[in-house]
Design a protein around this motif. Structure first.
Motif, PDB file in Angstrom:
ATOM      1  N   THR A  16       0.814  -1.223   0.000  1.00  0.00           N
ATOM      2  CA  THR A  16       0.000   0.000   0.000  1.00  0.00           C
ATOM      3  C   THR A  16       0.847   1.273   0.000  1.00  0.00           C
ATOM      4  N   GLY A  17       2.155   1.144  -0.178  1.00  0.00           N
ATOM      5  CA  GLY A  17       2.975   2.347  -0.253  1.00  0.00           C
ATOM      6  C   GLY A  17       4.426   2.013  -0.523  1.00  0.00           C
ATOM      7  N   GLY A  18       5.265   3.023  -0.426  1.00  0.00           N
ATOM      8  CA  GLY A  18       6.674   2.862  -0.795  1.00  0.00           C
ATOM      9  C   GLY A  18       7.642   2.827   0.369  1.00  0.00           C
ATOM     10  N   GLN A  19       7.122   2.941   1.595  1.00  0.00           N
ATOM     11  CA  GLN A  19       8.043   2.875   2.733  1.00  0.00           C
ATOM     12  C   GLN A  19       8.449   1.435   3.004  1.00  0.00           C
ATOM     13  N   ASP A  20       9.638   1.267   3.578  1.00  0.00           N
ATOM     14  CA  ASP A  20      10.207  -0.071   3.807  1.00  0.00           C
ATOM     15  C   ASP A  20       9.189  -1.082   4.347  1.00  0.00           C
ATOM     16  N   HIS A  21       8.456  -0.697   5.394  1.00  0.00           N
ATOM     17  CA  HIS A  21       7.554  -1.659   6.030  1.00  0.00           C
ATOM     18  C   HIS A  21       6.312  -1.963   5.197  1.00  0.00           C
ATOM     19  N   ARG A  22       6.162  -1.302   4.057  1.00  0.00           N
ATOM     20  CA  ARG A  22       5.031  -1.578   3.155  1.00  0.00           C
ATOM     21  C   ARG A  22       5.402  -2.594   2.088  1.00  0.00           C
ATOM     22  N   TRP A  23       6.694  -2.860   1.886  1.00  0.00           N
ATOM     23  CA  TRP A  23       7.017  -3.705   0.723  1.00  0.00           C
ATOM     24  C   TRP A  23       8.270  -4.552   0.851  1.00  0.00           C
ATOM     25  N   LEU A  24       9.143  -4.292   1.803  1.00  0.00           N
ATOM     26  CA  LEU A  24      10.406  -5.047   1.816  1.00  0.00           C
ATOM     27  C   LEU A  24      10.233  -6.509   2.248  1.00  0.00           C
ATOM     28  N   GLY A  25       9.006  -6.895   2.603  1.00  0.00           N
ATOM     29  CA  GLY A  25       8.725  -8.307   2.852  1.00  0.00           C
ATOM     30  C   GLY A  25       8.307  -9.053   1.583  1.00  0.00           C
ATOM     31  N   PRO A 102       4.417   8.818  -2.362  1.00  0.00           N
ATOM     32  CA  PRO A 102       3.816   9.109  -3.675  1.00  0.00           C
ATOM     33  C   PRO A 102       2.833   8.050  -4.186  1.00  0.00           C
ATOM     34  N   GLY A 103       2.951   6.811  -3.714  1.00  0.00           N
ATOM     35  CA  GLY A 103       2.147   5.741  -4.314  1.00  0.00           C
ATOM     36  C   GLY A 103       1.134   5.091  -3.406  1.00  0.00           C
ATOM     37  N   ASP A 104       0.740   5.752  -2.319  1.00  0.00           N
ATOM     38  CA  ASP A 104      -0.163   5.131  -1.343  1.00  0.00           C
ATOM     39  C   ASP A 104      -1.482   4.650  -1.960  1.00  0.00           C
ATOM     40  N   SER A 105      -1.957   3.523  -1.439  1.00  0.00           N
ATOM     41  CA  SER A 105      -3.258   2.987  -1.847  1.00  0.00           C
ATOM     42  C   SER A 105      -4.093   2.668  -0.624  1.00  0.00           C
ATOM     43  N   PHE A 106      -5.423   2.664  -0.813  1.00  0.00           N
ATOM     44  CA  PHE A 106      -6.295   2.069   0.201  1.00  0.00           C
ATOM     45  C   PHE A 106      -7.009   0.873  -0.406  1.00  0.00           C
ATOM     46  N   VAL A 107      -7.423  -0.049   0.453  1.00  0.00           N
ATOM     47  CA  VAL A 107      -7.990  -1.327   0.014  1.00  0.00           C
ATOM     48  C   VAL A 107      -9.359  -1.496   0.660  1.00  0.00           C
TER      49      VAL A 107
END
Ligand SMILES: [Zn+2]
Length: 226
Positions: A16-25, A102-107
């Protein structure tokens, strides 16, 4: 942890975004067969900041804790909206524009009226306006999210909550800071004094003392150019 909730395999992972805890997993989930989905803007942000994020994490948690964590990127990207169906459940992902990153999403789960907001909502803890945040876009992103009138809001930070609490801790915080900053700039204020605009209404939020003034400076810098 998810094993305590279900025995089903994880089929989709939404960054849901570009910060480490949003995608590095992502690497972990990809290894376990999940399809990873994110907005094109989040993907660009992740690519731009991957090496910086890993360097910062290395300083924070150390090489051993970080071992095996590699930047792995989404399989599926979308510009503004993406809908998927899983086991009869519809899941709508929306990237309303830039917010915390810049790329945040909601679900959105329409049948359940549950909204996962990513970092568009912080509850109980002061949000962070960063260099790559857009405080103006963030207000608009929150409004786009709130228009769904969710019954349950699962924020990016803080416990599951309702829309009223999300509004108080995120939307009201941002709009207070932006409207007071607009007045301050109209009065010819400079960045030095910008840290003193009145945010005292939000002193109850965790991390207020460390972040409130930094947020004020970031918002000042952004609004100078609006
Ligand atoms: Zn976050």
């Amino acid at each position: 942890m998810i094993g305590t909730l279900t025995d089903q395999p994880v089929k989709f992972v939404i960054d849901t975004g570009g910060q480490d805890h949003r995608w590095l997993g992502n690497g972990y989930w990809k290894e376990h067969g999940a399809e990873i989905i994110t907005s094109a803007d989040a993907l660009a942000d992740q690519k731009a900041r991957a090496s910086l994020e890993l360097t910062m994490l290395d300083a924070l948690v150390g090489k051993d804790a970080l071992a095996g964590t590699e930047p792995v990127y989404a399989d599926t990207t979308f510009d503004e909206r993406y809908t998927l169906t899983l086991g009869g459940r519809e899941i709508e992902i929306t990237h309303p524009g830039p917010a915390h990153t810049p790329g945040d999403s909601f679900v959105w789960l329409p049948a359940e009226k549950v909204m996962f907001t990513g970092d568009i909502v912080f509850v109980g803890r002061i949000l962070g306006v960063l260099d790559m945040s857009s405080s103006k876009g963030w207000v608009e992103a929150f409004e786009a999210m709130a228009a769904y009138e969710p019954t349950h809001v699962v924020p990016g930070h803080g416990p599951a909550t309702d829309l009223a609490t999300a509004t108080r801790d995120t939307y009201d915080y941002l709009t207070n800071l932006r409207s007071r900053m607009a007045d301050y700039i109209d009065d010819g204020g400079d960045i030095i004094g910008s840290v003193d605009v009145d945010q005292s209404q939000f002193e109850y939020l965790a991390d207020f003392d460390t972040l409130a003034k930094r947020n004020a400076q970031a918002v000042f810098s952004q609004m100078e150019w609006e």
